[in-house]
Write an enzyme that holds these catalytic residues in place. Structure first.
Site, PDB file in Angstrom:
ATOM      1  N   GLN A 157       0.803  -1.223   0.000  1.00 45.05           N
ATOM      2  CA  GLN A 157       0.000   0.000   0.000  1.00 45.05           C
ATOM      3  C   GLN A 157       0.838   1.277   0.000  1.00 45.05           C
ATOM      4  O   GLN A 157       0.384   2.322  -0.455  1.00 45.05           O
ATOM      5  CB  GLN A 157      -0.923   0.011   1.233  1.00 45.05           C
ATOM      6  CG  GLN A 157      -2.145  -0.872   1.113  1.00 45.05           C
ATOM      7  CD  GLN A 157      -3.191  -0.330   0.150  1.00 45.05           C
ATOM      8  OE1 GLN A 157      -3.266   0.865  -0.105  1.00 45.05           O
ATOM      9  NE2 GLN A 157      -3.998  -1.237  -0.398  1.00 45.05           N
ATOM     10  N   ALA A 163       2.607  -9.085   9.899  1.00 48.82           N
ATOM     11  CA  ALA A 163       3.700  -9.684  10.671  1.00 48.82           C
ATOM     12  C   ALA A 163       4.796  -8.658  10.929  1.00 48.82           C
ATOM     13  O   ALA A 163       5.377  -8.610  12.029  1.00 48.82           O
ATOM     14  CB  ALA A 163       4.266 -10.887   9.919  1.00 48.82           C
ATOM     15  N   GLY A 164       5.072  -7.816   9.937  1.00 49.51           N
ATOM     16  CA  GLY A 164       6.080  -6.773  10.101  1.00 49.51           C
ATOM     17  C   GLY A 164       5.687  -5.760  11.160  1.00 49.51           C
ATOM     18  O   GLY A 164       6.551  -5.230  11.879  1.00 49.51           O
ATOM     19  N   HIS A 178      -5.438  -1.597   7.612  1.00 44.61           N
ATOM     20  CA  HIS A 178      -5.961  -2.940   7.913  1.00 44.61           C
ATOM     21  C   HIS A 178      -6.164  -2.995   9.417  1.00 44.61           C
ATOM     22  O   HIS A 178      -5.306  -2.538  10.182  1.00 44.61           O
ATOM     23  CB  HIS A 178      -4.950  -3.987   7.450  1.00 44.61           C
ATOM     24  CG  HIS A 178      -5.446  -5.399   7.488  1.00 44.61           C
ATOM     25  ND1 HIS A 178      -6.786  -5.741   7.429  1.00 44.61           N
ATOM     26  CD2 HIS A 178      -4.768  -6.574   7.575  1.00 44.61           C
ATOM     27  CE1 HIS A 178      -6.908  -7.053   7.459  1.00 44.61           C
ATOM     28  NE2 HIS A 178      -5.709  -7.584   7.565  1.00 44.61           N
ATOM     29  N   ASP A 209     -12.408  -8.234   5.618  1.00 45.44           N
ATOM     30  CA  ASP A 209     -11.235  -8.293   4.751  1.00 45.44           C
ATOM     31  C   ASP A 209     -10.659  -9.705   4.687  1.00 45.44           C
ATOM     32  O   ASP A 209     -10.383 -10.220   3.600  1.00 45.44           O
ATOM     33  CB  ASP A 209     -10.171  -7.318   5.260  1.00 45.44           C
ATOM     34  CG  ASP A 209      -9.027  -7.138   4.278  1.00 45.44           C
ATOM     35  OD1 ASP A 209      -9.268  -6.543   3.217  1.00 45.44           O
ATOM     36  OD2 ASP A 209      -7.910  -7.595   4.558  1.00 45.44           O
ATOM     37  N   GLU A 227     -10.654 -11.862   1.250  1.00 45.03           N
ATOM     38  CA  GLU A 227      -9.411 -12.322   0.624  1.00 45.03           C
ATOM     39  C   GLU A 227      -9.399 -13.834   0.440  1.00 45.03           C
ATOM     40  O   GLU A 227      -8.931 -14.347  -0.582  1.00 45.03           O
ATOM     41  CB  GLU A 227      -8.216 -11.902   1.473  1.00 45.03           C
ATOM     42  CG  GLU A 227      -7.946 -10.404   1.459  1.00 45.03           C
ATOM     43  CD  GLU A 227      -6.990  -9.972   2.545  1.00 45.03           C
ATOM     44  OE1 GLU A 227      -6.539  -8.819   2.499  1.00 45.03           O
ATOM     45  OE2 GLU A 227      -6.689 -10.776   3.459  1.00 45.03           O
ATOM     46  N   GLU A 241     -13.048 -14.638 -20.672  1.00 47.36           N
ATOM     47  CA  GLU A 241     -14.340 -14.006 -20.940  1.00 47.36           C
ATOM     48  C   GLU A 241     -14.878 -13.308 -19.700  1.00 47.36           C
ATOM     49  O   GLU A 241     -15.444 -12.207 -19.775  1.00 47.36           O
ATOM     50  CB  GLU A 241     -15.354 -15.049 -21.439  1.00 47.36           C
ATOM     51  CG  GLU A 241     -16.677 -14.425 -21.861  1.00 47.36           C
ATOM     52  CD  GLU A 241     -17.627 -15.409 -22.517  1.00 47.36           C
ATOM     53  OE1 GLU A 241     -18.771 -15.020 -22.798  1.00 47.36           O
ATOM     54  OE2 GLU A 241     -17.239 -16.575 -22.739  1.00 47.36           O
ATOM     55  N   SER A 257     -26.627 -13.560 -24.114  1.00 50.43           N
ATOM     56  CA  SER A 257     -27.639 -14.291 -24.883  1.00 50.43           C
ATOM     57  C   SER A 257     -28.715 -14.844 -23.963  1.00 50.43           C
ATOM     58  O   SER A 257     -28.489 -15.068 -22.765  1.00 50.43           O
ATOM     59  CB  SER A 257     -26.974 -15.443 -25.640  1.00 50.43           C
ATOM     60  OG  SER A 257     -26.583 -16.469 -24.737  1.00 50.43           O
TER      61      SER A 257
END
Length: 348
Positions: free
Chosen positions: A41, A101-102, A124, A208, A212, A248, A270
């Site tokens: 981020q 974790a960091g 977060h 979140d 995810e 598609e 369709s």
């Protein structure tokens, strides 16, 4: 703040019309926004803030790959790019954008620079929601706020450069200064949000983690793989199976859903496709809902958080991650996808 009716339920929403960029700039004119971390981020949020006229600096470990990436993005060592501790000292708003974790590992360094009146910003809710597990317990005299863009930092930046906005949630965990709301909304506008919808840290992280693992990443990969394998086992070529399963959907149908909703997409297919989709979607819902219920219970119990903490904190985490990603990347389906993408007109 406006009350908007979503499917019969009113929610608090802030738009750029009500809270324009000029107002956000006024709110934060005396603030120094320190972006701690330059991974997922950090680049998107920091570059958008800088381009929007805010005073932004980066805190990153010197000599790391992300330090070099920050320089390549135009941040200048000693001027707008600093070691983490110096950025924390200089910043009045610390945007804590390292991994979950960091955040645990770096928290003692961050905490000692959270002097009274500063703001601690998250994208977060993980670290705060599971604070008994993470140890991230902010001092009582700082604002604790959240802006969570509903997409990757790469998407946030791309949409900003296109003149668009990525919707974000916002939350206030702690309002020590009495100005947390103005700060969080100004930051949400500054990073390039399309609109901001209200949540809290717990709801943000629960939704979140579920998203995810569910429709955003885990479930969609599982559904892709299942359909692709069934088509291949019944004699369809890799190209046909991939085009009918992934290409598609992503290139044709999802843009229609984004434009006006699922019913509009159905109406522009369709009659045979419409009939089949209407007949089968509830079967897929009923088959997958028990899995989503199990997933949400695991998230709410903290088991998914603990698994992330335990595995992502191991020293060999990135090596093992690469092995798992390689397995996906080298599967027939995604090797076919690579060949299909190269054949798109824009790549020729």
């Amino acid at each position: 703040m406006a009350k908007i009716n979503f499917g019969g339920t009113e929610e608090n929403v802030v738009t750029r019309e009500e809270f324009p960029l000029v107002k956000a700039q006024e709110v934060l004119k005396n603030e120094t926004i320190a972006i701690i971390g330059y991974g997922v981020q950090g680049p998107g949020q920091s570059l958008n803030l800088k381009d929007n006229g805010f005073n932004v600096i980066i805190g990153q470990r010197k000599g790391s790959k992300t330090w070099d990436k920050a320089i390549a993005d135009g941040w200048v060592p000693g001027k707008t790019l600093f070691e983490i501790e110096e950025a924390c000292q200089r910043g009045t708003i610390l945007q804590y954008l390292v991994s979950d974790a960091g955040q645990i590992a770096l928290w003692p360094t961050i905490k000692k620079h959270l002097t009274p009146g500063k703001a601690l910003y998250f994208s977060h809710g993980f670290g705060i929601t599971y604070k008994e597990r993470t140890g991230i317990i902010p001092p009582a005299d700082v604002d604790v706020i959240l802006v969570a863009p509903k997409g990757s930092g790469t998407s946030l930046r791309r949409m900003f450069l296109q003149g668009r906005g990525l919707n974000s949630s916002y939350a206030i965990f702690q309002d020590a200064t009495g100005h947390a709301w103005d700060r969080v909304i100004a930051l949400g506008i500054g990073v390039g949000s399309g609109y901001l919808f209200e949540t809290d840290f717990k709801r943000e992280v629960f939704s979140d983690l579920t998203g995810e693992r569910g429709t955003l990443m885990g479930a969609i990969q599982g559904i892709f793989a299942a359909q692709y394998e069934v088509l291949r086992s019944n004699g369809h070529s890799p190209s046909e199976a991939f085009n009918e399963t992934v290409e598609e959907l992503t290139q044709s149908l999802m843009p229609l859903v984004a434009e006006n909703g699922m019913d509009w997409m159905y109406a522009n297919c369709s009659t045979t496709a419409q009939r089949g989709a209407l007949d089968w979607w509830k079967k897929f819902r009923d088959a997958s809902k028990p899995v989503f219920e199990e997933l949400y219970k695991e998230v709410a119990a903290g088991n998914e958080a603990q698994r992330s903490i335990d595995l992502n904190s191991k020293p060999d985490y990135r090596e093992k991650l690469e092995v798992e990603l390689k397995e996906m990347r080298e599967s027939e389906m995604w090797r076919t996808g690579s060949a299909v993408r190269k054949l798109r007109p824009e790549n020729n």
